[in-house]
Design a protein around this motif. Sequence first.
Motif, short mmCIF file in Angstrom:
data_model
loop_
_atom_site.label_atom_id
_atom_site.label_comp_id
_atom_site.label_asym_id
_atom_site.label_seq_id
_atom_site.Cartn_x
_atom_site.Cartn_y
_atom_site.Cartn_z
N PHE A 15 0.84 -1.19 0.00
CA PHE A 15 0.00 0.00 0.00
C PHE A 15 0.88 1.24 0.00
CE2 PHE A 15 0.83 -1.26 4.33
CZ PHE A 15 1.12 -0.07 4.98
N GLN A 16 0.27 2.36 -0.36
CA GLN A 16 0.99 3.63 -0.34
C GLN A 16 0.50 4.47 0.84
OE1 GLN A 16 0.77 5.83 -4.03
NE2 GLN A 16 2.82 5.10 -4.50
N LEU A 17 1.43 5.16 1.45
CA LEU A 17 1.13 6.11 2.51
C LEU A 17 1.50 7.49 1.96
CD1 LEU A 17 0.41 6.62 5.53
CD2 LEU A 17 2.84 6.42 5.99
N ILE A 18 0.54 8.40 1.98
CA ILE A 18 0.78 9.76 1.51
C ILE A 18 0.64 10.69 2.72
CG2 ILE A 18 0.07 11.58 -0.08
CD1 ILE A 18 -1.29 9.30 -1.74
N GLN A 19 1.72 11.35 3.08
CA GLN A 19 1.70 12.25 4.23
C GLN A 19 1.19 13.62 3.82
OE1 GLN A 19 5.82 11.68 5.43
NE2 GLN A 19 5.13 10.38 7.10
N ALA A 20 0.83 14.43 4.80
CA ALA A 20 0.24 15.75 4.54
C ALA A 20 1.14 16.64 3.68
CB ALA A 20 -0.09 16.44 5.86
N ASP A 21 2.45 16.46 3.80
CA ASP A 21 3.37 17.29 3.02
C ASP A 21 3.58 16.76 1.60
OD1 ASP A 21 5.04 15.10 3.33
OD2 ASP A 21 6.62 16.19 4.37
N GLY A 22 2.86 15.69 1.25
CA GLY A 22 2.96 15.12 -0.09
C GLY A 22 3.96 13.99 -0.22
N THR A 23 4.74 13.73 0.82
CA THR A 23 5.70 12.63 0.80
C THR A 23 4.94 11.32 0.65
OG1 THR A 23 7.18 13.84 2.26
CG2 THR A 23 7.53 11.47 2.08
#
Length: 78
Positions: A15-23
């Motif tokens: 799965f992908q994790l997308i953080q608030a800063d776009g990372t």
Amino acid sequence: MARCDVCGNDYDKAFQLIQADGTRGTYDSFECAIHAAAPRCEHCRCRIIGHGAEHDGRFFCCASCARHAGVEGLDDRV
């Protein structure tokens, strides 16, 4: 399939994790995602998986660690 950014495992349930800063990161387990994305406590260096505590941009796993690092006014309980 997708390859985990931490361990390199090629896994069909990654799965992908997308953080608030776009990372973005791709992981095969929550364990690898935590290893890559969770901040470390500034005092004891453990990974902060829960809410933890933050003061002036510094992260701590608990109020006790914050106190050991010289931060005053943080409590684990209200």
